[in-house]
Every structure is written in C-alpha cells, then in structure tokens.
Design an enzyme around this catalytic site. Structure first.
Site, mmCIF file in Angstrom:
data_model
loop_
_atom_site.group_PDB
_atom_site.id
_atom_site.type_symbol
_atom_site.label_atom_id
_atom_site.label_comp_id
_atom_site.label_asym_id
_atom_site.label_seq_id
_atom_site.Cartn_x
_atom_site.Cartn_y
_atom_site.Cartn_z
ATOM 1 N N HIS A 1 -2.376 -2.642 4.852
ATOM 2 C CA HIS A 1 -1.557 -2.346 6.034
ATOM 3 C C HIS A 1 -2.140 -1.187 6.830
ATOM 4 C CE1 HIS A 1 0.189 1.309 4.235
ATOM 5 N NE2 HIS A 1 0.280 0.613 3.109
ATOM 6 N N CYS B 1 -1.004 0.621 -2.217
ATOM 7 C CA CYS B 1 -1.543 -0.214 -1.143
ATOM 8 C C CYS B 1 -2.884 0.304 -0.638
ATOM 9 C CB CYS B 1 -0.557 -0.271 0.019
ATOM 10 S SG CYS B 1 1.016 -1.044 -0.416
#
Length: 194
Positions: free
Chosen positions: A154, A170
């Site tokens: 992301h 992440c």
C-alpha cells in the site's frame, strides 16, 4: 599583486585543501555490502540489489513482485518481462511482524479504509477501531491485498517511513509509486516476500 593573481592564489589554495576530501570520497567503498548494520544506522537509505525473478519463480505468470525486506525494495516484472521496475519501500518493524514466502494479489482498492488488527491495537491502544480513506489513513491512496489476511502492499502519506522498518507487517510505497504500480499490476500477480 593583481586581482587575477590573488584570485588564482585563492583558488589554488582552496583546491589544495579540498584534494584530501576528494581523494577520500573517491576511495570510499559505497557498495551495498559496505553499509554498516542496517538495523542500527540506516534511515531512509536503501541498498538496492538487482534480483532475477528466475531465482524465485518458474515463470512470470500475469506479473511478478518480489519484496526484498533486506534492501527495502519492491521489484516488479510484467508478464512478458519487458517492464521491470524497482521501488523503495517501508518494511515491517521487526522480524516477528514479517511474513515471508509466496502469496499473490487477490484484490485492489483505490482509497482504502483501514481497520487495525487486534494485535496492532494491543501494541498501541490509541489506534482507532476504523479509519476512512483520506490524508490520515496509514494505507495511503491505493492498496493491493495479498492472499495472507491483513498483509498488503500500500501507499503511505508519511514519506518518512519509506526506507525504514516502520510497518506492522505490510510493504509501503510512496503514494505516487503505489499509484503507478497499482495501474500496472493485475489481480493474480504472484508475490514473494524475502
């Protein structure tokens, strides 16, 4: 003494003083292997190393991504191998938060919302239960969800995080870069985190 003679003398003296610094700079080893302990001293510096996709996958499939947590870089190849791109990333804060192995992109979203996991909220009880898309959202402007629950590639609004151990698991990219990657990455892209 004329002004051109004085100027020549001053320039000569400045060059003489700078020579040892220039020589040290030319002799310094700036290779990725010469960077000191990355956990302790590296800030927003990535020591990118070129990776060959063949060392990780049998074929390129629809596309291939390798997330290198050591060099803090994401490598992308399209399905024909004609488009290779390299992006600086943020990586998980600790090895315990880092999941390594094979996965794939299962869905994509522009303007992602964010729901911190229970483990995140235990580490930081001040986190909200839910956050709408927008400038304060830690997922940035685009998100690509992996087949592993709660793991994503992301964007981030906080550009200081790129090149650092700063995520809860992440892989983060600058918003401009995740938008670029998002546009060329199909669902079904194979991913390996190393």
């Amino acid at each position: 003494m004329g002004s051109s003679t004085r100027r020549s003398l001053l320039l000569g003296a400045a060059a003489t003083l700078a020579t040892p610094s220039l020589l040290r700079a030319q002799q310094a080893d700036y290779s990725p292997r010469a960077v000191p302990d990355p956990v302790e001293t590296r800030r927003n510096l990535s020591s990118f190393e070129r990776i060959d996709w063949r060392e990780h996958f049998e074929s390129l499939g629809v596309a291939t991504i390798i997330c290198d947590t050591t060099s803090r870089a994401l490598h992308f190849w399209n399905g024909t191998g004609t488009d290779y791109r390299l992006y600086p990333t943020s990586v998980p804060m600790t090895d315990e938060l880092t999941r390594r192995g094979y996965t794939e992109i299962v869905r994509k979203r522009v303007g992602p919302t964010w729901t911190p996991t229970q483990a995140m909220r235990e580490r930081d009880p001040t986190l909200p239960d839910f956050m709408e898309a927008g400038p304060g959202n830690p997922l940035g402007t685009h998100a690509m969800y992996l087949s592993w629950p709660a793991y994503l590639i992301h964007g981030t609004h906080d550009t200081r995080k790129i090149g650092r151990r700063s995520s809860s698991g992440c892989i983060g990219l600058y918003n401009e870069k995740i938008a670029e990657l998002f546009a060329i990455t199909p669902v079904g892209t194979q991913v390996r985190v190393i």
